[in-house]
Design a protein around this motif. Structure first.
Motif, PDB file in Angstrom:
ATOM      1  N   ILE A 197     -24.331   4.753   3.813  1.00 52.19           N
ATOM      2  CA  ILE A 197     -24.119   5.925   4.664  1.00 52.19           C
ATOM      3  C   ILE A 197     -22.627   6.086   4.916  1.00 52.19           C
ATOM      4  CG2 ILE A 197     -24.472   6.870   6.976  1.00 52.19           C
ATOM      5  CD1 ILE A 197     -27.231   5.644   6.987  1.00 52.19           C
ATOM      6  N   ASN A 198     -22.115   7.233   4.531  1.00 54.53           N
ATOM      7  CA  ASN A 198     -20.694   7.530   4.730  1.00 54.53           C
ATOM      8  C   ASN A 198     -20.483   7.944   6.185  1.00 54.53           C
ATOM      9  OD1 ASN A 198     -18.055   8.357   4.682  1.00 54.53           O
ATOM     10  ND2 ASN A 198     -18.334   9.955   3.143  1.00 54.53           N
ATOM     11  N   ILE A 199     -19.829   7.104   6.956  1.00 54.70           N
ATOM     12  CA  ILE A 199     -19.680   7.378   8.387  1.00 54.70           C
ATOM     13  C   ILE A 199     -18.723   8.541   8.664  1.00 54.70           C
ATOM     14  CG2 ILE A 199     -20.283   5.050   9.132  1.00 54.70           C
ATOM     15  CD1 ILE A 199     -17.327   4.394   9.347  1.00 54.70           C
ATOM     16  N   GLY A 209     -10.138  11.930  14.054  1.00 49.23           N
ATOM     17  CA  GLY A 209     -10.107  12.181  12.618  1.00 49.23           C
ATOM     18  C   GLY A 209     -11.031  11.231  11.879  1.00 49.23           C
ATOM     19  N   LEU A 210     -11.048  11.343  10.560  1.00 49.31           N
ATOM     20  CA  LEU A 210     -11.955  10.541   9.746  1.00 49.31           C
ATOM     21  C   LEU A 210     -11.583   9.056   9.789  1.00 49.31           C
ATOM     22  CD1 LEU A 210     -12.268  12.859   6.610  1.00 49.31           C
ATOM     23  CD2 LEU A 210     -13.699  12.801   8.659  1.00 49.31           C
ATOM     24  N   LEU A 241     -14.786   1.330  12.813  1.00 49.64           N
ATOM     25  CA  LEU A 241     -15.964   1.691  13.599  1.00 49.64           C
ATOM     26  C   LEU A 241     -16.037   0.879  14.895  1.00 49.64           C
ATOM     27  CD1 LEU A 241     -18.431   3.587  13.357  1.00 49.64           C
ATOM     28  CD2 LEU A 241     -19.702   1.674  12.394  1.00 49.64           C
ATOM     29  N   THR A 242     -15.413  -0.298  14.907  1.00 49.71           N
ATOM     30  CA  THR A 242     -15.439  -1.139  16.113  1.00 49.71           C
ATOM     31  C   THR A 242     -14.603  -0.541  17.245  1.00 49.71           C
ATOM     32  OG1 THR A 242     -13.590  -2.463  15.257  1.00 49.71           O
ATOM     33  CG2 THR A 242     -15.825  -3.247  14.787  1.00 49.71           C
ATOM     34  N   ASN A 243     -13.813   0.492  16.941  1.00 47.98           N
ATOM     35  CA  ASN A 243     -13.042   1.168  17.987  1.00 47.98           C
ATOM     36  C   ASN A 243     -13.908   2.119  18.810  1.00 47.98           C
ATOM     37  OD1 ASN A 243     -10.700  -0.106  17.103  1.00 47.98           O
ATOM     38  ND2 ASN A 243     -10.117   1.588  15.757  1.00 47.98           N
ATOM     39  N   ILE A 301     -22.794   0.767   5.302  1.00 49.41           N
ATOM     40  CA  ILE A 301     -21.912   1.920   5.506  1.00 49.41           C
ATOM     41  C   ILE A 301     -20.764   1.907   4.500  1.00 49.41           C
ATOM     42  CG2 ILE A 301     -22.442   2.040   7.965  1.00 49.41           C
ATOM     43  CD1 ILE A 301     -19.737   0.729   8.528  1.00 49.41           C
ATOM     44  N   CYS A 302     -20.141   3.062   4.370  1.00 55.78           N
ATOM     45  CA  CYS A 302     -18.959   3.183   3.524  1.00 55.78           C
ATOM     46  C   CYS A 302     -18.060   4.268   4.105  1.00 55.78           C
ATOM     47  CB  CYS A 302     -19.335   3.519   2.076  1.00 55.78           C
ATOM     48  SG  CYS A 302     -20.075   5.160   1.875  1.00 55.78           S
TER      49      CYS A 302
END
Length: 214
Positions: free
Chosen positions: A153-155, A185-186, A193-195, A211-212
């Protein structure tokens, strides 16, 4: 009276003679005048050609920086829209006048970049239809990707529903991921993601293999 006429005639004759002698003595004046006219004409033509070339380059550049997408579903003005390269889903929805009251906004990834020939479908609330598809050429290209990559899954593009398929991600965390993405932003790396509030190292360890980032 006759003497006066003779004097006037003599003066005119002398004047004509002087003009003839001057022309014969300075023939280069006429040549220089013709040369100047030719140079002026060439300069004007060169300026026109340069301006025309610049217009052609600008027109080509404008053509190269645009794309066309087909917006369907629950927006106020569905249709085909010409957009600039680098535009995102949010831009074309805004250009269409926005959502209708029946639109399921949670299924739309506003941050996703548009691609030429993309079809964007904004579903109704409760509708399980796909949110967006692309042209056949893009679909064929995507199908050539490895089976393993297609499961990730592209986050950066995942919708709220898709994010909830990840281990340990519920509605609140999925919403937090999308909010972080829209604000900052992306994602540049999966570890970023841990942020996101509510996702720590332990949560990340559970889902990092699914994820990717693209």
């Amino acid at each position: 009276m006759n003497k006066l006429k003779i004097v006037i005639g003599a003066c005119l004759a002398i004047a004509i003679l002087v003009v003839i002698l001057f022309i014969n003595k300075h023939p280069e004046s006429s040549i220089e005048s013709d040369s100047l006219k030719e140079e002026t004409f060439q300069s004007v033509e060169t300026t026109k050609n340069v301006a025309k070339a610049q217009d052609n380059r600008q027109e080509t550049k404008a053509t190269d920086t645009s794309l066309v997408v087909d917006l369907k579903g629950e927006v106020k003005h569905p249709g085909v829209y010409k957009m600039e390269n680098g535009s995102r889903v949010s831009d074309v929805i805004q250009k269409s006048g926005g959502y209708t009251n029946q639109a399921d906004q949670n299924k739309i990834n506003l941050a996703q970049k548009l691609k030429d020939e993309m079809v964007i479908l904004v579903p109704k609330k409760g509708d399980s239809s796909a949110v967006m598809t692309t042209s056949n050429s893009t679909a064929n290209s995507d199908s050539s990707a490895s089976t393993e990559d297609s499961k990730l899954i592209n986050i950066n593009t995942a919708t709220m529903d898709e994010l909830q398929n990840l281990n340990g991600i519920g509605p609140s965390k999925a919403e937090a991921i999308i909010s972080y993405r829209e604000e900052h932003g992306l994602f540049k790396t999966p570890e970023e993601l841990t942020n996101v509030t509510g996702i720590g190292e332990k949560s990340f360890e559970k889902l990092k293999s699914d994820i990717c980032v693209e």
